[in-house]
Scaffold this active site. Structure first.
Site, mmCIF file in Angstrom:
data_model
loop_
_atom_site.group_PDB
_atom_site.id
_atom_site.type_symbol
_atom_site.label_atom_id
_atom_site.label_comp_id
_atom_site.label_asym_id
_atom_site.label_seq_id
_atom_site.Cartn_x
_atom_site.Cartn_y
_atom_site.Cartn_z
ATOM 1 N N HIS A 179 0.830 -1.197 0.000
ATOM 2 C CA HIS A 179 0.000 0.000 0.000
ATOM 3 C C HIS A 179 0.870 1.255 0.000
ATOM 4 C CE1 HIS A 179 -3.160 -2.836 1.213
ATOM 5 N NE2 HIS A 179 -4.007 -1.907 0.817
ATOM 6 N N LYS A 238 -0.306 4.617 4.743
ATOM 7 C CA LYS A 238 -1.142 3.652 5.456
ATOM 8 C C LYS A 238 -0.531 3.349 6.819
ATOM 9 C CE LYS A 238 -3.679 -0.682 4.845
ATOM 10 N NZ LYS A 238 -4.948 -0.036 5.208
#
Length: 257
Positions: A146, A150
């Site tokens: 990600h 995140k």
């Protein structure tokens, strides 16, 4: 006369909150409003972001929550008071949060998922089938990547896929997961489900599930190219949730799986 569905958004100031508002409006749905801890700005022209979840729940036909775990309790309470269904896409939830969700599901229809993408949820179904048909001599590894912002790992989606694999094998994920390998870890435990989390750049979400045994392996995965796919699935899930009986649901119901 058909009434337009009115959607309320918890965590409205975040990227997902704004993406959900965009998709809902493109689908011709009404935005009842949004809340966020700052309570500043507008979700859309003429729709202010407030800090009052109870008022928002009362104004909405269904709520969508992509906020933070710490806000979950107050959001569930607001939905219970208003007797309104809610879809929870917030990640980073702990066992205590899931206990709150179970309690709320005794009063209202509630859908909780680590990922609202229709493609990811179909992938989870395929992972469960593969795990059920392959023995524990097939090692299972889940790799996810990600964007650099995140804050939780493994991702909610990785855990969703891990739970699917564990369910297929008839085991509890908590008893068989391996995370954060470093140093002299010893040989891989038979039957373990491993996780690896990568972070960097602007990746919306890549997930790969690897089934590996002696001499062969199977790799199945999903790449998210835009955050809008999660918003699209969330709106579809919220619409499906309206009119469902009281209880706890996941995206399998939305897909008819």
């Amino acid at each position: 006369m058909t009434m337009t569905t009115s959607i309320g958004i918890f965590g409205a100031a975040g990227r997902m909150g704004r993406a959900i508002a965009q998709i809902a409006q493109e689908a011709g749905l009404k935005i009842a409003g949004g809340t966020d801890r700052g309570g500043e700005g507008e979700l859309a022209p003429g729709i202010p972001i407030t800090t009052d979840p109870v008022a928002l729940a009362q104004q909405s036909d269904v709520l969508i929550d992509f906020s933070v775990p710490g806000a979950l309790s107050s959001h569930l309470d607001a939905c219970i008071v208003a007797k309104k269904p809610v879809l929870i896409g917030t990640t980073g939830l702990e066992p205590a949060h899931h206990a709150l969700i179970d309690e709320a599901a005794a009063h209202i229809p509630l859908l909780q998922t680590g990922n609202t993408s229709l493609g990811v949820n179909l992938l989870a179904a395929l992972v469960e089938q593969a795990a059920a048909r392959l023995g524990d001599d097939w090692d299972i590894e889940i790799v996810e990547m990600h964007h650099r912002h995140k804050v939780d790992a493994p991702s909610g989606t990785a855990l969703l896929l891990g739970e699917a694999a564990a369910h297929g094998r008839g085991i509890a994920l908590a008893d068989h997961s391996e995370r954060g390998r470093d140093g002299i870890t010893g040989a891989r435990a038979k039957g373990a489900i491993g996780f690896a989390a990568l972070r960097g750049g602007s990746v919306a979400g890549d997930h790969q599930v690897i089934f590996a045994t002696e001499g062969e392996r199977i790799e199945i995965g999903h790449r998210a190219e835009s955050r809008l796919i999660f918003a699209r699935g969330a709106v579809k899930g919220a619409q499906w949730l309206i009119g469902q009986p009281t209880g706890r649901y996941d995206m399998k119901g939305v897909l008819g799986l």
